[in-house]
Motif scaffolding. Sequence first.
Motif, PDB file in Angstrom:
ATOM      1  N   LEU A  74      42.712  17.722   4.960  1.00  0.00           N
ATOM      2  CA  LEU A  74      43.252  17.095   6.162  1.00  0.00           C
ATOM      3  C   LEU A  74      44.244  18.025   6.866  1.00  0.00           C
ATOM      4  N   LEU A  75      45.070  18.711   6.091  1.00  0.00           N
ATOM      5  CA  LEU A  75      46.011  19.664   6.683  1.00  0.00           C
ATOM      6  C   LEU A  75      45.273  20.804   7.378  1.00  0.00           C
ATOM      7  N   THR A  76      44.212  21.267   6.768  1.00  0.00           N
ATOM      8  CA  THR A  76      43.442  22.362   7.348  1.00  0.00           C
ATOM      9  C   THR A  76      42.769  21.928   8.644  1.00  0.00           C
ATOM     10  N   ALA A  77      42.211  20.732   8.628  1.00  0.00           N
ATOM     11  CA  ALA A  77      41.568  20.227   9.838  1.00  0.00           C
ATOM     12  C   ALA A  77      42.597  20.024  10.939  1.00  0.00           C
ATOM     13  N   GLY A  78      43.816  19.719  10.554  1.00  0.00           N
ATOM     14  CA  GLY A  78      44.887  19.566  11.516  1.00  0.00           C
ATOM     15  C   GLY A  78      44.777  18.290  12.324  1.00  0.00           C
ATOM     16  N   ASP A  79      45.644  18.174  13.296  1.00  0.00           N
ATOM     17  CA  ASP A  79      45.624  16.975  14.114  1.00  0.00           C
ATOM     18  C   ASP A  79      44.836  17.205  15.401  1.00  0.00           C
ATOM     19  N   ASN A  80      43.955  18.184  15.388  1.00  0.00           N
ATOM     20  CA  ASN A  80      43.121  18.484  16.539  1.00  0.00           C
ATOM     21  C   ASN A  80      41.661  18.568  16.091  1.00  0.00           C
ATOM     22  N   SER A  86      31.355  21.270  14.098  1.00  0.00           N
ATOM     23  CA  SER A  86      30.260  21.224  13.129  1.00  0.00           C
ATOM     24  C   SER A  86      30.776  21.570  11.742  1.00  0.00           C
ATOM     25  N   GLU A  87      29.894  21.435  10.755  1.00  0.00           N
ATOM     26  CA  GLU A  87      30.243  21.846   9.398  1.00  0.00           C
ATOM     27  C   GLU A  87      30.533  23.341   9.364  1.00  0.00           C
ATOM     28  N   ALA A  88      29.781  24.106  10.166  1.00  0.00           N
ATOM     29  CA  ALA A  88      29.957  25.560  10.189  1.00  0.00           C
ATOM     30  C   ALA A  88      31.356  25.939  10.686  1.00  0.00           C
ATOM     31  N   SER A  89      31.875  25.219  11.685  1.00  0.00           N
ATOM     32  CA  SER A  89      33.208  25.545  12.185  1.00  0.00           C
ATOM     33  C   SER A  89      34.278  25.204  11.142  1.00  0.00           C
ATOM     34  N   PHE A  90      34.075  24.112  10.399  1.00  0.00           N
ATOM     35  CA  PHE A  90      35.022  23.776   9.334  1.00  0.00           C
ATOM     36  C   PHE A  90      34.926  24.794   8.201  1.00  0.00           C
ATOM     37  N   ALA A  91      33.688  25.228   7.899  1.00  0.00           N
ATOM     38  CA  ALA A  91      33.505  26.246   6.861  1.00  0.00           C
ATOM     39  C   ALA A  91      34.208  27.542   7.243  1.00  0.00           C
ATOM     40  N   ALA A  92      34.123  27.909   8.514  1.00  0.00           N
ATOM     41  CA  ALA A  92      34.810  29.120   8.974  1.00  0.00           C
ATOM     42  C   ALA A  92      36.322  28.956   8.862  1.00  0.00           C
ATOM     43  N   THR A  97      32.484  30.700   4.966  1.00  0.00           N
ATOM     44  CA  THR A  97      31.262  31.106   5.652  1.00  0.00           C
ATOM     45  C   THR A  97      30.695  32.345   4.981  1.00  0.00           C
ATOM     46  N   PRO A  98      29.373  32.445   4.901  1.00  0.00           N
ATOM     47  CA  PRO A  98      28.783  33.624   4.262  1.00  0.00           C
ATOM     48  C   PRO A  98      28.895  34.863   5.151  1.00  0.00           C
ATOM     49  N   VAL A  99      29.169  35.982   4.520  1.00  0.00           N
ATOM     50  CA  VAL A  99      29.247  37.261   5.210  1.00  0.00           C
ATOM     51  C   VAL A  99      28.181  38.152   4.590  1.00  0.00           C
ATOM     52  N   PRO A 100      27.320  38.779   5.383  1.00  0.00           N
ATOM     53  CA  PRO A 100      26.286  39.640   4.812  1.00  0.00           C
ATOM     54  C   PRO A 100      26.906  40.756   3.965  1.00  0.00           C
ATOM     55  N   ALA A 101      26.365  40.944   2.780  1.00  0.00           N
ATOM     56  CA  ALA A 101      26.826  42.009   1.878  1.00  0.00           C
ATOM     57  C   ALA A 101      25.615  42.676   1.255  1.00  0.00           C
ATOM     58  N   ASN A 112      33.571  34.809   3.116  1.00  0.00           N
ATOM     59  CA  ASN A 112      34.546  35.349   4.045  1.00  0.00           C
ATOM     60  C   ASN A 112      35.909  35.337   3.366  1.00  0.00           C
ATOM     61  N   ARG A 113      36.627  36.430   3.451  1.00  0.00           N
ATOM     62  CA  ARG A 113      37.948  36.491   2.824  1.00  0.00           C
ATOM     63  C   ARG A 113      39.032  35.916   3.735  1.00  0.00           C
ATOM     64  N   GLY A 114      38.674  35.563   4.950  1.00  0.00           N
ATOM     65  CA  GLY A 114      39.630  34.987   5.888  1.00  0.00           C
ATOM     66  C   GLY A 114      39.725  33.486   5.711  1.00  0.00           C
ATOM     67  N   GLY A 115      40.341  32.830   6.658  1.00  0.00           N
ATOM     68  CA  GLY A 115      40.444  31.383   6.620  1.00  0.00           C
ATOM     69  C   GLY A 115      41.581  30.898   5.747  1.00  0.00           C
ATOM     70  N   ASP A 116      41.651  29.605   5.625  1.00  0.00           N
ATOM     71  CA  ASP A 116      42.707  28.946   4.864  1.00  0.00           C
ATOM     72  C   ASP A 116      42.371  29.005   3.380  1.00  0.00           C
ATOM     73  N   ARG A 117      43.110  29.803   2.623  1.00  0.00           N
ATOM     74  CA  ARG A 117      42.805  30.003   1.199  1.00  0.00           C
ATOM     75  C   ARG A 117      43.056  28.730   0.387  1.00  0.00           C
ATOM     76  N   ALA A 118      44.032  27.937   0.792  1.00  0.00           N
ATOM     77  CA  ALA A 118      44.302  26.691   0.067  1.00  0.00           C
ATOM     78  C   ALA A 118      43.143  25.712   0.243  1.00  0.00           C
ATOM     79  N   ALA A 119      42.578  25.648   1.457  1.00  0.00           N
ATOM     80  CA  ALA A 119      41.419  24.784   1.687  1.00  0.00           C
ATOM     81  C   ALA A 119      40.216  25.318   0.924  1.00  0.00           C
ATOM     82  N   ASN A 120      40.084  26.624   0.882  1.00  0.00           N
ATOM     83  CA  ASN A 120      39.001  27.243   0.125  1.00  0.00           C
ATOM     84  C   ASN A 120      39.107  26.856  -1.346  1.00  0.00           C
TER      85      ASN A 120
END
Length: 157
Positions: A74-80, A86-92, A97-101, A112-120
């Motif tokens: 809920l904190l990650t999603a925020g109040d906006n 979509s699910e993809a935007s929340f995953a990002a 989100t998958p990154v080609p390797a 992806n090493r970015g994004g909210d690590r606590a949500a991850n």
Amino acid sequence: SPKSALKWAASIPHRHRNLEAAYRISLKSLARRYLELHDEIAELDLMIKAIVEELAPELVARNSIGHNGAAQLLLTAGDNPDRLKSEASFAALCGVTPVPASSGKTIRHRLNRGGDRAANSALHLIAIGRLRTDEKTRAYVARRVAEGHSKLEVIRI
């Protein structure tokens, strides 16, 4: 000199008494602080539970989603929530989100090493919990492993 050695030897028991008293005071202080923090954590957990139950009872009703994990999502999603289309935007947002390797003929992805690590982390704990308790999740993992993915890759997916 022998006199200074005798003087030093006579002072050892006194030093030990002072050291023992210092240890006792330190340990008593640490124990008191531990108990205070333990009580504070329990109070905050109750507050988090009440807030999550009010905001998203359907989230904690799902399998393997606890109050702390739900609170983090809920904190990650925020109040906006309109920014999450979509699910993809929340995953990002969560950094899952998958990154080609890929290299050569091997086609694979990493997270992806970015994004909210606590949500991850919360999503990972939910996935592990579901893997242990949910038959649908087990069937999904078995199907994806049969397709040639490793178990770790399936958990990432």
